[in-house]
Design a protein around this motif. Structure first.
Motif, PDB file in Angstrom:
ATOM      1  N   VAL A  18      28.750  32.804  35.609  1.00  0.00           N
ATOM      2  CA  VAL A  18      30.068  32.801  34.974  1.00  0.00           C
ATOM      3  C   VAL A  18      30.288  31.478  34.253  1.00  0.00           C
ATOM      4  O   VAL A  18      30.014  30.409  34.807  1.00  0.00           O
ATOM      5  CB  VAL A  18      31.168  33.026  36.044  1.00  0.00           C
ATOM      6  CG1 VAL A  18      32.555  32.766  35.469  1.00  0.00           C
ATOM      7  CG2 VAL A  18      31.070  34.439  36.615  1.00  0.00           C
ATOM      8  N   LEU A  62      36.341  31.126  34.398  1.00  0.00           N
ATOM      9  CA  LEU A  62      37.155  31.899  35.334  1.00  0.00           C
ATOM     10  C   LEU A  62      38.610  31.795  34.894  1.00  0.00           C
ATOM     11  O   LEU A  62      39.144  30.688  34.775  1.00  0.00           O
ATOM     12  CB  LEU A  62      37.008  31.344  36.750  1.00  0.00           C
ATOM     13  CG  LEU A  62      38.074  31.771  37.774  1.00  0.00           C
ATOM     14  CD1 LEU A  62      38.061  33.279  38.005  1.00  0.00           C
ATOM     15  CD2 LEU A  62      37.902  31.017  39.088  1.00  0.00           C
ATOM     16  N   TRP A 120      25.091  38.249  37.410  1.00  0.00           N
ATOM     17  CA  TRP A 120      26.499  38.192  37.027  1.00  0.00           C
ATOM     18  C   TRP A 120      27.171  36.906  37.516  1.00  0.00           C
ATOM     19  O   TRP A 120      28.320  36.633  37.137  1.00  0.00           O
ATOM     20  CB  TRP A 120      27.245  39.405  37.554  1.00  0.00           C
ATOM     21  CG  TRP A 120      27.038  40.646  36.741  1.00  0.00           C
ATOM     22  CD1 TRP A 120      26.191  41.677  37.009  1.00  0.00           C
ATOM     23  CD2 TRP A 120      27.708  40.983  35.521  1.00  0.00           C
ATOM     24  NE1 TRP A 120      26.280  42.649  36.025  1.00  0.00           N
ATOM     25  CE2 TRP A 120      27.213  42.241  35.101  1.00  0.00           C
ATOM     26  CE3 TRP A 120      28.673  40.350  34.734  1.00  0.00           C
ATOM     27  CZ2 TRP A 120      27.642  42.871  33.933  1.00  0.00           C
ATOM     28  CZ3 TRP A 120      29.115  40.973  33.577  1.00  0.00           C
ATOM     29  CH2 TRP A 120      28.599  42.213  33.171  1.00  0.00           C
ATOM     30  N   LEU A 174      35.121  35.732  33.764  1.00  0.00           N
ATOM     31  CA  LEU A 174      35.704  36.441  34.896  1.00  0.00           C
ATOM     32  C   LEU A 174      37.228  36.340  34.795  1.00  0.00           C
ATOM     33  O   LEU A 174      37.770  35.231  34.721  1.00  0.00           O
ATOM     34  CB  LEU A 174      35.220  35.827  36.212  1.00  0.00           C
ATOM     35  CG  LEU A 174      35.412  36.614  37.510  1.00  0.00           C
ATOM     36  CD1 LEU A 174      34.608  35.972  38.640  1.00  0.00           C
ATOM     37  CD2 LEU A 174      36.864  36.747  37.943  1.00  0.00           C
TER      38      LEU A 174
END
Length: 251
Positions: free
Chosen positions: A80, A83, A77, A5
């Protein structure tokens, strides 16, 4: 492959990171304010690399939008792995008493509060997996204050402090936290800071070979690629001609 992300993915370090991670085969969640750029980037990366891209249009300053748009993505989704808190900017270049309070609010709301809003949504996903990596993009300006940098420097010093705090808070959960602090890098950064004055923006890099967005993305991706037991906590990178926030050797 993992899901990465990246906030502020429509330009600069964010777009370069998207290119680099896509080249490694990772699926991407890309956020930004500019729909057209995100749509174009999604099409390009999916076609070139055969990955999946989830584009999300919102401003990280908007807490409700972060919670609704990012917090409302499909469960698949939310797995992750990394990040990259990249969304950030500088606005203006003046002494404190001449500064624009509007500029101050935009910088603090984006660079500090936006990072917090996004992290607050994503951290429970990482904790549920028992692993993960948060990479916060700071600046050399957060390590050394320079003339007329005041509020921008303060915002990036806050990113540095938050990276240290997150590392402590998340230690029991197997979540890495890395602070990346670039020096002079030629992106849209100075054009934004000087509000479209391209000549003034170019002058920042006179006599220098600055970092490129791709240079910084290479370092970010390297930090994200290390074995699970290895974490780079803190990393400052500059071009060869820059010693710190204010000493340069221009040619």
């Amino acid at each position: 492959m993992a899901i990465i992300l990246i906030t502020g993915a429509t330009a600069g370090f964010g777009a370069a990171c998207a290119e680099k991670f896509a080249g490694q085969g990772h699926d991407l969640i890309l956020t930004g304010r500019r729909q057209e750029r995100l749509t174009a980037l999604k099409a390009k990366l999916e076609q070139q690399h055969g990955i999946r891209v989830l584009p999300l249009v919102f401003d990280v300053r908007d807490e409700d939008a972060v919670n609704t748009v990012l917090g409302g993505i499909p469960e698949e989704w939310k797995k992750v792995r990394t990040l990259v808190n990249n969304a950030g900017l500088a606005l203006g270049f003046s002494s404190v008493e001449e500064g624009s309070t509007e500029d101050w609010n935009t910088m603090l709301d984006t660079n500090v509060k936006g990072l917090l809003y996004v992290s607050r949504v994503v951290i429970p996903w990482l904790k549920a997996q028992g692993r993960g990596h948060i990479i916060n993009i700071g600046s050399i300006a957060g390590r050394q204050v320079y003339a007329n940098g005041n509020v921008y420097c303060a915002s990036k010093a806050a990113v540095d402090a938050l990276s240290q705090a997150m590392r402590i808070d998340l230690l029991p959960y197997g979540i890495k936290v890395t602070g990346i602090h670039p020096g002079a890098a030629e992106t849209e950064f100075s054009v934004v800071r000087f509000k479209g004055d391209e000549d003034r923006a170019k002058g920042v890099y006179n006599g220098l070979t600055p970092l490129s967005a791709a240079d910084v993305a290479d370092v970010i991706c390297y930090c994200a690629s290390l074995p699970p037991h290895v974490c780079i906590n803190d990393l400052v990178l500059t071009p060869l001609q820059q010693a710190n926030a204010y000493y340069y050797h221009r040619q």
